[in-house]
Design a protein around this motif. Structure first.
Motif, short mmCIF file in Angstrom:
data_model
loop_
_atom_site.label_atom_id
_atom_site.label_comp_id
_atom_site.label_asym_id
_atom_site.label_seq_id
_atom_site.Cartn_x
_atom_site.Cartn_y
_atom_site.Cartn_z
N GLN A 1 0.84 -1.20 0.00
CA GLN A 1 0.00 0.00 0.00
C GLN A 1 0.88 1.25 0.00
O GLN A 1 0.68 2.18 -0.79
N ASP B 1 2.60 1.64 -3.28
CA ASP B 1 1.63 2.12 -4.27
C ASP B 1 1.41 3.62 -4.12
O ASP B 1 1.45 4.37 -5.10
N ASN B 2 1.17 4.00 -2.85
CA ASN B 2 0.91 5.42 -2.60
C ASN B 2 2.11 6.27 -3.00
O ASN B 2 1.97 7.30 -3.65
N HIS C 1 2.55 6.52 -6.65
CA HIS C 1 1.53 7.41 -7.20
C HIS C 1 1.90 8.87 -6.94
O HIS C 1 1.86 9.71 -7.82
N ASP D 1 -8.60 8.45 -15.40
CA ASP D 1 -7.69 8.10 -14.30
C ASP D 1 -8.45 7.18 -13.35
O ASP D 1 -9.68 7.22 -13.29
N VAL D 2 -7.72 6.32 -12.62
CA VAL D 2 -8.40 5.39 -11.71
C VAL D 2 -8.66 6.06 -10.37
O VAL D 2 -9.76 6.01 -9.84
N MET D 3 -7.64 6.70 -9.83
CA MET D 3 -7.80 7.31 -8.51
C MET D 3 -8.25 8.75 -8.63
O MET D 3 -7.44 9.68 -8.75
N ASP E 1 -14.32 5.60 -8.08
CA ASP E 1 -13.02 5.37 -8.73
C ASP E 1 -13.22 4.95 -10.18
O ASP E 1 -14.33 4.58 -10.59
N THR F 1 -3.16 5.97 -15.66
CA THR F 1 -3.08 5.86 -14.21
C THR F 1 -1.67 5.52 -13.74
O THR F 1 -0.86 5.03 -14.51
N LYS G 1 -1.31 3.34 -11.39
CA LYS G 1 -1.37 1.95 -10.89
C LYS G 1 -0.75 1.02 -11.92
O LYS G 1 -1.36 0.72 -12.94
N ASP H 1 -4.03 -4.80 -11.68
CA ASP H 1 -4.81 -3.60 -12.00
C ASP H 1 -4.98 -3.46 -13.50
O ASP H 1 -6.08 -3.16 -13.99
#
Lengths: 291, 218
Positions: free
Chosen positions: A251, A254-255, A258, B52-54, B59, B78, B80, B85
């Motif tokens: 997590q 991922d964050n 991102h 975009d996903v987020m 979502d 995205t 991800k 995903d």
């Protein structure tokens, strides 16, 4: 070989050996005991017959003092006794000066006669063909020249030994079969917990960390199952901690990616735009502002 | 005119995409929230959605299942980058999946590919030149011009990235392929031939110290 099979075969073998040794001991003890009883009664009867023969002889001497001992007279005394006891498997013989006067004994044991005296009464047993006899020999207490031989048929004792041996074989076989079935059932029942622990261990090894051993006894196997469950608890706990931490880490990564990627994309993109695009001045300024 | 909806909450990225699309001549609508995305989709009916996903609200994956999105091609854009995903996005019916950070040439190429799939017989026109990308046909004043395969590829790449300069190395990568180890002068030779054959001297510009750019009015 399975654990229960080892116990099963071991127990059966031990039982058969112990049972047979016990049976052998019992048979030979009871044989000795019976032989002793036969010997005792042989001595007793020998003494009774001897004394009754002697009293008959003395009565005859009083009636005919000068007659002396001849073959017919002695035969007349011993014959009724011999005929009477023959029915009971007892045979008698009488010797005058080591010469046979009367005998209904099939095999006469000469050695006994040489030893026979007033003081010691001789006894021996002898196997004659299929039959076995118990011999008792002695002199007549008041007539040293007369020797008396007593033979008792104890063939039945051999038969008894053989019969009881056979009975023991039958009993041993039967008990062995019954015991075999009982021990089998007992072992199967007693090893159920082991089987369960084994299955659970396999299941856990395959990843079913929530599996537990059902415990319904307080013996060593129950304790082992309880310890196993404790172990499984701590494994499950640790695995779940690991899984959670791995998820947390994923997590976080991922964050992080991102968070990193968005500005990176934007910076690279606008830089590229400024360098390459044939754009209006206001667009270029807008792009530069984003940097 | 192709109309593209950009759904992306990060303003700088949204602007970047929009500016790049404008450069090539696409119309864009920029939205920053899933609710606006649904609203815009229902009203504008764009030709393509970059999603975009987020994003705030629903979502991107869930948004794909909304009925407003039915029948409109979608490309996920995205950060991800995990395999599951990507698989999930494509299985939901997306036409493509682009992971940030991306380069504008890649984004444009993928948009071009999706649009070509939907509308195969698209024709690109500038001055007297008509280019039929799918049929590999180029006409100058209505007369077909013979181009080698490599020349056509180069032209297609320039058209895809029109109004944006591409270095010689980049052109080699895009038109010749990554496994081609050639001299950058090969590019110059092919550009010269293209200019001559299609009289595009005023369109294919040499950009000092960078490379070449196909300039067309927007």
């Amino acid at each position: 070989m399975r654990f229960w099979q080892k116990i099963y075969i071991g127990t059966l073998i031990l039982f058969v050996i112990a049972f047979d040794i016990g049976a052998y001991g019992l048979v030979s003890y009871s044989y000795d005991f019976l032989l002793q009883r036969e010997t005792d009664s042989a001595f007793r009867e020998h003494a009774i017959i001897l004394s009754s023969a002697e009293s008959n002889l003395e009565t005859a001497e009083k009636l005919y003092p000068d007659a002396g001992y001849d073959k017919e007279r002695l035969t007349a005394i011993i014959k009724p006794l011999a005929d009477y006891y023959e029915l009971q498997g007892i045979y008698l013989a009488l010797f005058l000066e080591d010469k046979e006067v009367f005998s209904n004994i099939e095999f006469v044991e000469e050695n006994l006669l040489t030893l026979a005296s007033i003081e010691n009464t001789n006894m021996m047993q002898q196997k004659q063909g299929d039959a076995r006899y118990l011999y008792v020999a002695s002199q007549m207490p008041n007539h040293a020249q007369i020797k008396f031989l007593y033979a008792r048929d104890i063939t039945a004792l051999d038969g008894y030994k053989k019969d009881i041996g056979q009975v023991f074989v039958y009993i041993s076989t039967a008990v062995c079969l019954v015991l075999g079935v009982c021990i089998f059932i007992l072992l199967k029942y007693l090893t159920i917990p082991i089987e369960r622990i084994n299955q659970t261990a396999n299941a856990i090894a395959k990843g079913a960390y929530d599996k537990r051993v059902p415990i319904n006894s307080k013996d060593e196997l129950g304790e082992m199952g309880a310890s196993f469950n404790l172990m499984a608890n701590s494994i499950e706990e640790n695995v779940s901690i690991l899984v959670t931490s791995a998820q947390d880490k994923q997590q976080f990564i991922d964050n992080l990616t991102h968070e990193m990627r968005t500005p990176l994309t934007s910076i690279l993109g606008f830089a590229e735009y400024l360098q390459n695009a044939k754009a209006a001045e206001e667009d270029r300024i807008k792009a530069a502002l984003h940097l | 005119m192709v109309h593209i909806l950009i759904v992306e909450d990060e303003k700088s990225i949204n602007d970047l995409i929009a500016m790049n699309l404008k450069l090539v001549g696409y119309d864009c609508t920029q939205v920053y929230h899933s609710d606006d995305a649904i609203h815009a989709t229902e009203h504008i009916r764009p030709d393509l959605i970059l999603l975009d996903v987020m994003i705030p609200g629903t979502d991107g994956f869930s948004l794909m299942e909304h009925k407003a999105f039915r029948g409109i091609p979608v490309i996920f854009v995205t950060a991800k980058d995990r395999l599951d995903d990507k698989v999930r996005g494509l299985k939901l019916g997306a036409d493509d999946y682009i992971v940030k950070p991306f380069e504008s040439t890649e984004l444009l190429a993928r948009i071009e590919a999706v649009l070509r799939r939907i509308n195969p017989n698209r024709c690109f026109t500038m001055d007297h030149v008509e280019v039929y990308l799918d049929e590999h046909v180029v006409k100058l004043r209505g007369v077909e011009v013979e181009l080698t395969n490599r020349e056509f590829e180069l032209l297609a790449v320039l058209i895809q990235n029109r109004n944006s300069a591409l270095s010689r190395e980049r052109l080699l990568d895009l038109a010749w392929g990554y496994d081609y180890f050639g001299d950058t002068r090969t590019v110059d030779m092919h550009i010269a031939k293209l200019r001559k054959k299609l009289s595009l001297e005023n369109r294919i510009k040499t950009v000092y110290k960078i490379g070449y750019r196909l300039e067309v009015p927007r």
